[in-house]
Design a protein around this motif. Structure first.
Motif, PDB file in Angstrom:
ATOM      1  N   ARG A   1     -21.366   5.387  25.499  1.00 36.02           N
ATOM      2  CA  ARG A   1     -20.537   4.902  24.403  1.00 36.02           C
ATOM      3  C   ARG A   1     -19.707   6.053  23.816  1.00 36.02           C
ATOM      4  NH1 ARG A   1     -23.589   4.132  20.488  1.00 36.02           N
ATOM      5  NH2 ARG A   1     -25.695   4.472  21.338  1.00 36.02           N
ATOM      6  N   THR A   2     -18.695   5.704  23.054  1.00 38.89           N
ATOM      7  CA  THR A   2     -17.846   6.713  22.424  1.00 38.89           C
ATOM      8  C   THR A   2     -18.335   6.984  21.006  1.00 38.89           C
ATOM      9  OG1 THR A   2     -15.937   5.945  23.699  1.00 38.89           O
ATOM     10  CG2 THR A   2     -15.493   7.303  21.753  1.00 38.89           C
ATOM     11  N   PRO A   3     -18.636   8.230  20.673  1.00 39.80           N
ATOM     12  CA  PRO A   3     -19.035   8.539  19.294  1.00 39.80           C
ATOM     13  C   PRO A   3     -17.921   8.188  18.311  1.00 39.80           C
ATOM     14  CG  PRO A   3     -19.532  10.359  20.768  1.00 39.80           C
ATOM     15  CD  PRO A   3     -18.680   9.408  21.547  1.00 39.80           C
ATOM     16  N   ARG A   4     -18.314   7.956  17.076  1.00 39.76           N
ATOM     17  CA  ARG A   4     -17.287   7.581  16.099  1.00 39.76           C
ATOM     18  C   ARG A   4     -17.366   8.467  14.871  1.00 39.76           C
ATOM     19  NH1 ARG A   4     -19.028   1.758  13.415  1.00 39.76           N
ATOM     20  NH2 ARG A   4     -20.849   2.498  12.251  1.00 39.76           N
ATOM     21  N   ILE A   5     -16.243   8.550  14.202  1.00 41.40           N
ATOM     22  CA  ILE A   5     -16.108   9.302  12.961  1.00 41.40           C
ATOM     23  C   ILE A   5     -15.833   8.311  11.841  1.00 41.40           C
ATOM     24  CG2 ILE A   5     -14.672  10.936  11.695  1.00 41.40           C
ATOM     25  CD1 ILE A   5     -14.134  12.373  14.320  1.00 41.40           C
ATOM     26  N   ASN A   6     -16.552   8.448  10.742  1.00 38.25           N
ATOM     27  CA  ASN A   6     -16.347   7.562   9.594  1.00 38.25           C
ATOM     28  C   ASN A   6     -15.293   8.151   8.670  1.00 38.25           C
ATOM     29  OD1 ASN A   6     -19.661   7.212  10.154  1.00 38.25           O
ATOM     30  ND2 ASN A   6     -18.481   5.331   9.866  1.00 38.25           N
ATOM     31  N   GLY A   7     -14.055   7.791   8.921  1.00 37.02           N
ATOM     32  CA  GLY A   7     -12.955   8.222   8.064  1.00 37.02           C
ATOM     33  C   GLY A   7     -12.281   9.490   8.556  1.00 37.02           C
ATOM     34  N   ASP A   8     -10.952   9.453   8.652  1.00 32.10           N
ATOM     35  CA  ASP A   8     -10.194  10.652   9.039  1.00 32.10           C
ATOM     36  C   ASP A   8      -9.020  10.885   8.099  1.00 32.10           C
ATOM     37  OD1 ASP A   8      -8.526   8.574   9.756  1.00 32.10           O
ATOM     38  OD2 ASP A   8      -8.030   9.387  11.742  1.00 32.10           O
TER      39      ASP A   8
ATOM     40  N   GLU B   1     -26.801  10.399  21.535  1.00 34.21           N
ATOM     41  CA  GLU B   1     -27.286   9.114  22.061  1.00 34.21           C
ATOM     42  C   GLU B   1     -26.119   8.242  22.518  1.00 34.21           C
ATOM     43  OE1 GLU B   1     -30.428   8.649  22.742  1.00 34.21           O
ATOM     44  OE2 GLU B   1     -30.738  10.641  21.865  1.00 34.21           O
ATOM     45  N   ALA B   2     -25.017   8.302  21.785  1.00 36.06           N
ATOM     46  CA  ALA B   2     -23.841   7.539  22.201  1.00 36.06           C
ATOM     47  C   ALA B   2     -23.345   8.023  23.561  1.00 36.06           C
ATOM     48  CB  ALA B   2     -22.738   7.665  21.155  1.00 36.06           C
ATOM     49  N   LEU B   3     -23.236   9.319  23.727  1.00 43.05           N
ATOM     50  CA  LEU B   3     -22.744   9.865  24.989  1.00 43.05           C
ATOM     51  C   LEU B   3     -23.692   9.544  26.140  1.00 43.05           C
ATOM     52  CD1 LEU B   3     -21.429  13.365  23.844  1.00 43.05           C
ATOM     53  CD2 LEU B   3     -20.083  11.333  24.397  1.00 43.05           C
ATOM     54  N   LEU B   4     -24.994   9.677  25.906  1.00 45.80           N
ATOM     55  CA  LEU B   4     -25.973   9.407  26.962  1.00 45.80           C
ATOM     56  C   LEU B   4     -25.969   7.931  27.366  1.00 45.80           C
ATOM     57  CD1 LEU B   4     -28.910  11.654  25.709  1.00 45.80           C
ATOM     58  CD2 LEU B   4     -27.534  12.011  27.768  1.00 45.80           C
TER      59      LEU B   4
ATOM     60  N   THR C   1     -20.876  19.664  26.280  1.00 44.31           N
ATOM     61  CA  THR C   1     -21.405  18.656  27.210  1.00 44.31           C
ATOM     62  C   THR C   1     -20.543  18.492  28.446  1.00 44.31           C
ATOM     63  OG1 THR C   1     -20.233  16.820  26.126  1.00 44.31           O
ATOM     64  CG2 THR C   1     -22.435  17.381  25.291  1.00 44.31           C
ATOM     65  N   GLY C   2     -19.286  18.874  28.345  1.00 46.74           N
ATOM     66  CA  GLY C   2     -18.369  18.632  29.451  1.00 46.74           C
ATOM     67  C   GLY C   2     -17.920  17.189  29.548  1.00 46.74           C
ATOM     68  N   ILE C   3     -18.234  16.405  28.523  1.00 48.19           N
ATOM     69  CA  ILE C   3     -17.829  14.989  28.485  1.00 48.19           C
ATOM     70  C   ILE C   3     -16.564  14.880  27.636  1.00 48.19           C
ATOM     71  CG2 ILE C   3     -18.503  12.648  27.851  1.00 48.19           C
ATOM     72  CD1 ILE C   3     -21.430  13.550  28.139  1.00 48.19           C
ATOM     73  N   ASP C   4     -15.473  14.535  28.254  1.00 47.91           N
ATOM     74  CA  ASP C   4     -14.206  14.427  27.540  1.00 47.91           C
ATOM     75  C   ASP C   4     -14.137  13.076  26.828  1.00 47.91           C
ATOM     76  OD1 ASP C   4     -11.686  14.989  26.618  1.00 47.91           O
ATOM     77  OD2 ASP C   4     -10.676  14.328  28.453  1.00 47.91           O
ATOM     78  N   PHE C   5     -14.003  13.097  25.525  1.00 49.08           N
ATOM     79  CA  PHE C   5     -13.915  11.841  24.784  1.00 49.08           C
ATOM     80  C   PHE C   5     -13.043  12.026  23.555  1.00 49.08           C
ATOM     81  CE2 PHE C   5     -17.446  14.108  22.849  1.00 49.08           C
ATOM     82  CZ  PHE C   5     -17.324  13.855  21.493  1.00 49.08           C
ATOM     83  N   THR C   6     -12.478  10.944  23.110  1.00 50.73           N
ATOM     84  CA  THR C   6     -11.744  10.902  21.852  1.00 50.73           C
ATOM     85  C   THR C   6     -12.530  10.012  20.909  1.00 50.73           C
ATOM     86  OG1 THR C   6      -9.610  11.155  22.965  1.00 50.73           O
ATOM     87  CG2 THR C   6      -9.593  10.264  20.713  1.00 50.73           C
ATOM     88  N   PRO C   7     -13.047  10.559  19.808  1.00 46.38           N
ATOM     89  CA  PRO C   7     -13.897   9.759  18.919  1.00 46.38           C
ATOM     90  C   PRO C   7     -13.174   8.541  18.372  1.00 46.38           C
ATOM     91  CG  PRO C   7     -13.953  12.088  18.326  1.00 46.38           C
ATOM     92  CD  PRO C   7     -12.850  11.930  19.314  1.00 46.38           C
ATOM     93  N   GLU C   8     -13.907   7.448  18.250  1.00 44.67           N
ATOM     94  CA  GLU C   8     -13.379   6.285  17.562  1.00 44.67           C
ATOM     95  C   GLU C   8     -13.346   6.576  16.059  1.00 44.67           C
ATOM     96  OE1 GLU C   8     -15.845   2.979  18.459  1.00 44.67           O
ATOM     97  OE2 GLU C   8     -15.377   2.979  20.612  1.00 44.67           O
ATOM     98  N   ILE C   9     -12.351   6.068  15.392  1.00 45.65           N
ATOM     99  CA  ILE C   9     -12.246   6.253  13.948  1.00 45.65           C
ATOM    100  C   ILE C   9     -12.672   4.961  13.259  1.00 45.65           C
ATOM    101  CG2 ILE C   9     -10.772   6.854  12.020  1.00 45.65           C
ATOM    102  CD1 ILE C   9     -11.233   9.099  14.074  1.00 45.65           C
TER     103      ILE C   9
ATOM    104  N   LEU D   1     -26.218  13.204  12.406  1.00 50.29           N
ATOM    105  CA  LEU D   1     -24.984  13.179  13.200  1.00 50.29           C
ATOM    106  C   LEU D   1     -25.198  13.613  14.646  1.00 50.29           C
ATOM    107  CD1 LEU D   1     -21.924  12.816  13.436  1.00 50.29           C
ATOM    108  CD2 LEU D   1     -21.666  15.178  12.615  1.00 50.29           C
ATOM    109  N   PHE D   2     -25.838  14.759  14.860  1.00 45.30           N
ATOM    110  CA  PHE D   2     -25.978  15.244  16.233  1.00 45.30           C
ATOM    111  C   PHE D   2     -26.709  14.240  17.121  1.00 45.30           C
ATOM    112  CE2 PHE D   2     -25.218  20.094  16.445  1.00 45.30           C
ATOM    113  CZ  PHE D   2     -24.154  20.009  15.572  1.00 45.30           C
ATOM    114  N   PRO D   3     -27.888  13.732  16.722  1.00 42.26           N
ATOM    115  CA  PRO D   3     -28.553  12.742  17.580  1.00 42.26           C
ATOM    116  C   PRO D   3     -27.713  11.484  17.795  1.00 42.26           C
ATOM    117  CG  PRO D   3     -30.074  13.586  15.934  1.00 42.26           C
ATOM    118  CD  PRO D   3     -28.721  14.098  15.569  1.00 42.26           C
ATOM    119  N   LEU D   4     -26.999  11.036  16.780  1.00 42.20           N
ATOM    120  CA  LEU D   4     -26.160   9.849  16.938  1.00 42.20           C
ATOM    121  C   LEU D   4     -25.072  10.080  17.987  1.00 42.20           C
ATOM    122  CD1 LEU D   4     -25.732   8.720  13.207  1.00 42.20           C
ATOM    123  CD2 LEU D   4     -26.888   7.441  15.019  1.00 42.20           C
TER     124      LEU D   4
END
Length: 320
Positions: free
Chosen positions: A199-206, A193-196, A267-275, A187-190
Motif C-alpha cells: 500500500r502507499t503510505p499517507r500524510i495527514n495534511g500538506d 506496514e503499508a509498504l510491506l 527501503t529502495g521503494i519509490d513511492f509518492t505519499p497519498e495526501i 508513524l514509522f510502523p504505519l
C-alpha cells in the motif's frame, strides 16, 4: 545494586534494559506482555511476568532481587485511543504508578526514573518547548503522565523519593535488530506496514505553515533515549544533583514529508505519499530543547534521520 524496569519487554523498555546491561548495571524486568514481547527480554535478564497493578508481586520482586531503583516505563501509551478508554488509561498509568510507589516506599526503595511524555504539553504555542512551557494535556494519556509526575513530586516531599521524569517526544529507530516498534499508532510502523503490504503510505495534511507543508515533529533515536535513562539512574545512585524533569528533545524538527523521503531512500521503494485530510488537533510544529538533559544526562543526537529510518526498517524486516 539492581534496577527494576517496568515495561521492560516493550519497545522502549527493552532498549533501556540493554543500555543498563551495557553499563554493567544489574536489571530485572516486570511486564504483563499486554503490548510487549518476552522475546525482547535478553535471556540473561530475570523476567517477572505480571502487572504493576499487583502490589504484592512488585513487593516480592523488589525483595527477591534486591531492587534499589526503578525505571518506570510500563503504561498505556496510546494517546488517541485513551480518549475512548479513559478509565483504562487512568487505571494503568495513575493507579498503577501509585501502587508501584507504595511498594517502593514499603521496601525503602527511594529512587525512580519515570517515563513521561511530551503529551503533557498538549499543543504548545511556542517554537521551542522547554521544561517550563505550560502544561495543557489534551488526552487522558497526557493527563495521566502529568499526574504521574505529580505523584513522584508528592512522594518526594512525603518520604524523600529521589526522582527524574523524562518527557519523550517521538521515539524511533532501533538499537538492536531483535527489537522493533510494533505500535499500531506510530508513524514509522504505519509507513513500514503499508509498504510491506503493497500500500502507499499517507500524510495527514500538506498545507501547514511549515517549509514543505507537512507537520514538523521532534524525532529521537530510541538508543539515545535509553542511554539517558542510565545516566539518570547513575546520578540518582550517586546522590548527584538532578532535575525532576527533563525534555528529551532534539532542538530541531523533521517534517513528515522528510521522513517519507528518507523511507523511500532507505527501503529502495519509490513511492509518492497519498495526501489525506488533516487530523483534528494536529499542530503544525512541536519541537523541544534538550539543553538541560544535555547538561546532566549526556543527552545528544547521535543518529541522523537516515540512521533512524534504516535501523527501524532493518529491525522490522528482521521480524518478518
Amino acid at each position: 545494586m539492581s534496577w527494576l524496569v517496568t515495561g521492560g519487554a516493550g519497545y522502549i523498555g527493552a532498549h533501556v534494559v540493554r543500555a543498563f546491561q551495557a553499563a554493567e548495571i544489574d536489571v530485572v524486568v516486570l511486564d504483563d506482555l499486554s503490548s510487549g514481547f518476552s522475546a525482547f527480554v535478553p535471556s540473561d535478564v530475570p523476567f517477572v511476568q505480571g502487572s504493576i497493578l499487583d502490589g504484592a508481586l512488585i513487593s516480592e520482586t523488589i525483595q527477591r532481587y534486591g531492587i534499589t531503583g526503578v525505571v518506570h516505563v510500563a503504561g498505556y501509551k496510546y494517546a488517541g485511543v485513551s480518549v475512548q478508554r479513559p478509565l483504562h488509561t487512568y487505571q494503568q498509568n495513575v493507579t498503577g504508578t501509585a501502587i508501584l510507589l507504595a511498594a517502593m516506599a514499603d521496601a525503602g526503595v527511594d529512587r525512580i526514573v519515570f517515563s513521561s511524555s511530551a503529551a503533557v504539553y498538549g499543543t504548545p504555542d511556542v517554537d521551542l518547548v522547554t521544561e517550563d512551557t505550560p502544561k495543557s494535556p489534551e488526552s487522558p494519556y497526557g493527563e495521566s503522565k502529568l499526574i504521574g509526575e505529580w505523584l513522584l513530586r508528592d512522594q518526594g516531599v512525603a518520604v524523600g523519593l529521589r526522582h527524574a521524569s523524562l518527557r519523550y517526544f517521538n521515539v524511533v529507530g532501533s538499537g538492536d535488530p531483535s527489537v522493533y516498534d510494533a505500535s499500531p499508532h506510530n508513524l514509522f510502523p504505519l509507513v513500514f506496514e503499508a509498504l510491506l503490504a503493497g500500500r502507499t503510505p499517507r500524510i495527514n495534511g500538506d498545507d501547514y505553515a511549515t517549509p514543505d507543508g507537512t507537520c514538523v515533529r521532534d524525532y529521537i533515536h530510541v538508543a539515545d533515549l535509553a542511554a539517558a535513562h542510565v545516566v539518570a539512574a547513575q546520578r540518582l545512585d550517586a546522590g548527584d544533583p538532578i532535575e525532576t524533569v527533563y525534555n528529551l528533545g532534539s532542538g530541531d524538527g523533521v517534517s513528515v514529508g522528510e521522513i517519507m523521503s528518507a523511507v523511500a531512500e532507505v527501503t529502495g521503494i519509490d513511492f509518492t505519499p497519498e495526501i489525506a485530510p488533516r487530523r483534528p488537533g494536529d499542530p503544525a510544529r512541536i519541537v523541544a530543547t534538550g539543553e538541560l538533559a544535555a547538561r546532566d544526562l549526556d543527552w545528544r543526537m547521535r543518529y541522523s534521520l537516515v540512521d533512524m529510518v534504516r535501523s527501524a526498517w532493518e529491525a522490522r524486516r528482521a521480524a518478518s
